[in-house]
Motif scaffolding. Structure first.
Motif, PDB file in Angstrom:
ATOM      1  N   THR A   1       0.854  -1.186   0.000  1.00 17.07           N
ATOM      2  CA  THR A   1       0.000   0.000   0.000  1.00 17.07           C
ATOM      3  C   THR A   1       0.893   1.241   0.000  1.00 17.07           C
ATOM      4  O   THR A   1       2.102   1.146   0.251  1.00 17.07           O
ATOM      5  CB  THR A   1      -0.913   0.050   1.244  1.00 17.07           C
ATOM      6  N   PRO A   2       0.333   2.424  -0.243  1.00 18.02           N
ATOM      7  CA  PRO A   2       1.136   3.658  -0.169  1.00 18.02           C
ATOM      8  C   PRO A   2       1.730   3.909   1.214  1.00 18.02           C
ATOM      9  O   PRO A   2       2.684   4.677   1.352  1.00 18.02           O
ATOM     10  CB  PRO A   2       0.126   4.750  -0.541  1.00 18.02           C
TER      11      PRO A   2
ATOM     12  N   PRO B   1       0.261  -7.057   5.467  1.00 22.66           N
ATOM     13  CA  PRO B   1      -0.022  -8.440   5.074  1.00 22.66           C
ATOM     14  C   PRO B   1      -1.475  -8.841   5.330  1.00 22.66           C
ATOM     15  O   PRO B   1      -2.136  -8.312   6.224  1.00 22.66           O
ATOM     16  CB  PRO B   1       0.947  -9.246   5.943  1.00 22.66           C
ATOM     17  N   PHE B   2      -1.946  -9.808   4.531  1.00 21.33           N
ATOM     18  CA  PHE B   2      -3.343 -10.222   4.619  1.00 21.33           C
ATOM     19  C   PHE B   2      -3.470 -11.706   4.303  1.00 21.33           C
ATOM     20  O   PHE B   2      -2.549 -12.343   3.776  1.00 21.33           O
ATOM     21  CB  PHE B   2      -4.204  -9.412   3.648  1.00 21.33           C
TER      22      PHE B   2
ATOM     23  N   ASP C   1      -2.406  -5.532  11.692  1.00 19.82           N
ATOM     24  CA  ASP C   1      -2.659  -4.223  12.291  1.00 19.82           C
ATOM     25  C   ASP C   1      -1.985  -3.147  11.434  1.00 19.82           C
ATOM     26  O   ASP C   1      -0.896  -3.355  10.897  1.00 19.82           O
ATOM     27  CB  ASP C   1      -2.098  -4.202  13.713  1.00 19.82           C
ATOM     28  N   LYS C   2      -2.626  -1.985  11.309  1.00 22.05           N
ATOM     29  CA  LYS C   2      -2.104  -0.928  10.449  1.00 22.05           C
ATOM     30  C   LYS C   2      -1.458   0.215  11.221  1.00 22.05           C
ATOM     31  O   LYS C   2      -0.690   0.991  10.651  1.00 22.05           O
ATOM     32  CB  LYS C   2      -3.236  -0.350   9.591  1.00 22.05           C
TER      33      LYS C   2
ATOM     34  N   GLN D   1       7.389   3.145  -5.516  1.00 17.78           N
ATOM     35  CA  GLN D   1       6.576   2.334  -4.617  1.00 17.78           C
ATOM     36  C   GLN D   1       7.213   2.233  -3.234  1.00 17.78           C
ATOM     37  O   GLN D   1       8.434   2.126  -3.103  1.00 17.78           O
ATOM     38  CB  GLN D   1       6.396   0.929  -5.184  1.00 17.78           C
ATOM     39  N   VAL D   2       6.360   2.264  -2.207  1.00 18.23           N
ATOM     40  CA  VAL D   2       6.833   2.099  -0.833  1.00 18.23           C
ATOM     41  C   VAL D   2       7.075   0.622  -0.571  1.00 18.23           C
ATOM     42  O   VAL D   2       6.225  -0.219  -0.865  1.00 18.23           O
ATOM     43  CB  VAL D   2       5.803   2.650   0.174  1.00 18.23           C
ATOM     44  N   ARG D   3       8.230   0.301  -0.021  1.00 23.88           N
ATOM     45  CA  ARG D   3       8.580  -1.086   0.271  1.00 23.88           C
ATOM     46  C   ARG D   3       8.768  -1.268   1.767  1.00 23.88           C
ATOM     47  O   ARG D   3       9.246  -0.379   2.451  1.00 23.88           O
ATOM     48  CB  ARG D   3       9.858  -1.481  -0.483  1.00 23.88           C
ATOM     49  N   GLY D   4       8.395  -2.456   2.250  1.00 31.59           N
ATOM     50  CA  GLY D   4       8.549  -2.727   3.671  1.00 31.59           C
ATOM     51  C   GLY D   4       7.434  -2.103   4.484  1.00 31.59           C
ATOM     52  O   GLY D   4       6.370  -1.758   3.976  1.00 31.59           O
TER      53      GLY D   4
END
Length: 221
Positions: free
Chosen positions: A33-34, A39-40, A58-59, A176-179
Motif C-alpha cells: 500500500t502507499p 499483510p493479509f 494491524d495498520k 513504490q513504498v517497500r517494507g
C-alpha cells in the motif's frame, strides 16, 4: 497456502465453508500500500473467483504476518471454523513474538515471550521518510535515531547512509513504498544500525532508482 500431509508432502490447502458448496483456497499476501506493506489472508473461491479477506495485519502500531498453516495434518478438506494459523507480530520497538489464531473467534494466543535482543537500543527512534527527486520520482528511506535523542538539546548528528542503486522500468515502480514502518529494527553483527550506539543517525535504504523507460534500459544511462 500449502498444508502438510501425514506423509510429509505439501499440497494446496482446500477450505470449505458451512452451508457452501464452493471450494476455497487461502491467499497469503504482503499487501503493498502507499503506507507500506499490510499483510493479509484471503479466502479465494476457485469456482467463482471471488475473494473474502479473513485476516489482516494491524495498520497503526504493529506489523503482523502469517507464518504457517497449523491445522495442516488432517486428511481431506479443512473447514473454515477449524482453521488455525501461526502469525508473527512486531513493532518499531517490540521484537517479534509468535501467536496462534484459531477460527471462528480468531483471538490471538501468544506462544513466545522472547526478551529484547539488545535492550540498550530498545528505545531507538525509527521513521519512514518520503522525499522527491528533481525528476519527480517519489523516494523513501528509513531514518533511525539513537535512543533519547532530542534535536533541540543534542543538535545535529553525524549520519551514515546505507543504500544501493536499483534498476526500474518506470517512475511509478521506482516510487513504490517497500517494507513497513512498523517492522522491528533487527540488528545483525554487520548491521549499520550498530552505529546508533555511537550516537550516529542512520539513513537506511534510501532508494536510488536507475530508470529505463520504454525501449531504454537502465544501464544505457
Amino acid at each position: 497456502m500449502l498444508r502438510r500431509t501425514p506423509v510429509g508432502t505439501y499440497v494446496i490447502a482446500k477450505i470449505k465453508k458451512e452451508d457452501d458448496e464452493g471450494t476455497y483456497v487461502l491467499l497469503n499476501g504482503n499487501g503493498a500500500t502507499p503506507e507500506g506493506n499490510i499483510p493479509f489472508l484471503d479466502l479465494f473461491n476457485i469456482n467463482t473467483g471471488s475473494k473474502e479477506r479473513i485476516w489482516e495485519s494491524d495498520k497503526e502500531k504493529y506489523y503482523e504476518t502469517v507464518v504457517a498453516l497449523m491445522s495442516d495434518q488432517e486428511n481431506g478438506v479443512l473447514h473454515i471454523n477449524e482453521l488455525k494459523i501461526l502469525t508473527s507480530k512486531e513493532s518499531k520497538t517490540e521484537n517479534t513474538q509468535y501467536y496462534i489464531q484459531s477460527w471462528p473467534d480468531k483471538k490471538p494466543c501468544q506462544i513466545t515471550n522472547f526478551p529484547h535482543p539488545y535492550p540498550q537500543l530498545a528505545s531507538l527512534q525509527k521513521e519512514m521518510i518520503r522525499y522527491q527527486r528533481k525528476d519527480g520520482v517519489q523516494l523513501t528511506a528509513t531514518l533511525y535515531l539513537p535512543p533519547g535523542y532530542d534535536p533541540s538539546k543534542d543538535g545535529p548528528l553525524p549520519c551514515l547512509a546505507w543504500s544501493y542503486p536499483r534498476e526500474f522500468k518506470s517512475k511509478d515502480a521506482a516510487g513504490q513504498v517497500r517494507g513497513s514502518p512498523n517492522k522491528f529494527a533487527g540488528i545483525g553483527p554487520t548491521s549499520a544500525l550498530l552505529w546508533l550506539a555511537r550516537r550516529f543517525a542512520i539513513l537506511s535504504g534510501p532508494t536510488i532508482p536507475i530508470i529505463g523507460e520504454g525501449d531504454e534500459e537502465a544501464n544505457d544511462r
